[in-house]
Design a protein around this motif. Structure first.
Motif, PDB file in Angstrom:
ATOM      1  N   LEU A  12       0.823  -1.199   0.000  1.00 31.38           N
ATOM      2  CA  LEU A  12       0.000   0.000   0.000  1.00 31.38           C
ATOM      3  C   LEU A  12       0.865   1.260   0.000  1.00 31.38           C
ATOM      4  N   GLU A  15       2.227   1.840  -3.442  1.00 32.06           N
ATOM      5  CA  GLU A  15       1.207   2.375  -4.335  1.00 32.06           C
ATOM      6  C   GLU A  15       0.972   3.860  -4.066  1.00 32.06           C
ATOM      7  N   GLU A  73     -13.743   9.490   0.542  1.00 34.72           N
ATOM      8  CA  GLU A  73     -13.343   8.082   0.580  1.00 34.72           C
ATOM      9  C   GLU A  73     -11.836   7.972   0.358  1.00 34.72           C
ATOM     10  N   PRO A  74     -11.131   7.196   1.191  1.00 32.66           N
ATOM     11  CA  PRO A  74      -9.669   7.101   1.061  1.00 32.66           C
ATOM     12  C   PRO A  74      -9.234   6.146  -0.045  1.00 32.66           C
ATOM     13  N   SER A  75      -9.713   6.394  -1.255  1.00 34.98           N
ATOM     14  CA  SER A  75      -9.279   5.620  -2.419  1.00 34.98           C
ATOM     15  C   SER A  75      -8.526   6.553  -3.348  1.00 34.98           C
ATOM     16  N   PHE A  76      -7.658   6.003  -4.182  1.00 39.06           N
ATOM     17  CA  PHE A  76      -6.869   6.834  -5.085  1.00 39.06           C
ATOM     18  C   PHE A  76      -7.755   7.628  -6.037  1.00 39.06           C
ATOM     19  N   GLU A  77      -8.795   7.014  -6.529  1.00 37.27           N
ATOM     20  CA  GLU A  77      -9.697   7.709  -7.450  1.00 37.27           C
ATOM     21  C   GLU A  77     -10.388   8.886  -6.766  1.00 37.27           C
ATOM     22  N   ALA A  78     -10.895   8.646  -5.546  1.00 41.27           N
ATOM     23  CA  ALA A  78     -11.597   9.717  -4.819  1.00 41.27           C
ATOM     24  C   ALA A  78     -10.633  10.840  -4.455  1.00 41.27           C
ATOM     25  N   ARG A  80      -7.901  11.667  -6.077  1.00 39.62           N
ATOM     26  CA  ARG A  80      -7.566  12.361  -7.317  1.00 39.62           C
ATOM     27  C   ARG A  80      -8.678  13.325  -7.729  1.00 39.62           C
TER      28      ARG A  80
END
Length: 227
Positions: A12, A15, A73-78, A80
């Motif tokens: 992680l 990434e 949300e702690p996602s890469f898409e969110a 970004r």
């Protein structure tokens, strides 16, 4: 912590580092564009509108803290999509007209896409904060192809930057619980800084238009900001 969990955490982190790498490159692209303008003015013009260029990249902890505070949300898409200041560049100019001139020159470049403009010079924040924020997409060319990277660029005069630095130190000292008399003092200082900017701008134009023979040149017209 078992071996599998530790391996997941290492993966992680890697990434996240790859995610931040793109922002680092985008930040450097914008900084380079501004530095080119700065050096060109230094060589060809009697007045260099850019006093200082600084940049910073948010840390992983800083990004996640902001995401949690904003309910993202702690996602890469969110991240970004919703966190626009992961990569930040700050440009300090001498005068307000210089700010608008450099914004215009930067945003008119063919590979720059303007996402949003927040003009806190024309409409200061209630606490007195003045600055011009431009959120840009700039292409970064990686081994897998070109990617658009979002960068926030803040433009200030020297007086605005001094005020912002004082305000930041004040809030840091008091952990956001600033006494009212200091808030009042900061608001007054913001007005004084704006008056200083206006006075310095007027004097600057008088100096630029002066000719030794006594004839004054017509003031130079500045290009309009197209953002």
């Amino acid at each position: 912590m078992d071996g599998e969990t530790a391996a997941d955490l290492v993966q992680l982190r890697r990434e996240f580092e790859r995610f931040l790498m793109r922002y680092k490159f985008g930040m450097e692209e914008i900084s380079t564009k501004l530095e080119i303008l700065r050096q060109e003015f230094g060589l060809l013009d009697g007045h260099n509108p850019i006093e200082r260029i600084e940049h910073r990249l948010k840390s992983m902890d800083g990004i996640l803290e902001k995401a949690a505070r904003k309910g993202i949300e702690p996602s890469f898409e969110a991240l970004r999509e919703h966190v626009h200041d992961i990569a930040g560049v700050r440009v300090t100019c001498s005068f307000v007209s210089d700010v608008r001139r450099i914004v215009d020159l930067l945003t008119s470049q063919d590979d720059i896409t303007v996402v949003a403009v927040k003009d806190y010079i024309s409409e200061p924040k209630p606490n007195g904060y003045r600055s011009l924020h431009v959120i840009l997409d700039v292409p970064v060319f990686l081994s897998g192809g070109s990617e658009a990277v979002r960068v926030e660029v803040q433009f200030r005069t020297i007086a605005m930057d001094l005020w912002a630095s004082l305000e930041h130190k004040t809030y840091y000292k008091y952990e956001t619980k600033v006494p009212q008399h200091l808030l009042d003092g900061l608001a007054e200082a913001a007005e004084e800084a704006a008056r200083l900017d206006a006075t310095m701008e007027r004097l600057h134009h008088e100096v630029r238009s002066y000719r030794p023979d006594g004839d004054e040149r017509m003031p130079r017209r500045r290009p309009a900001v197209r953002v």
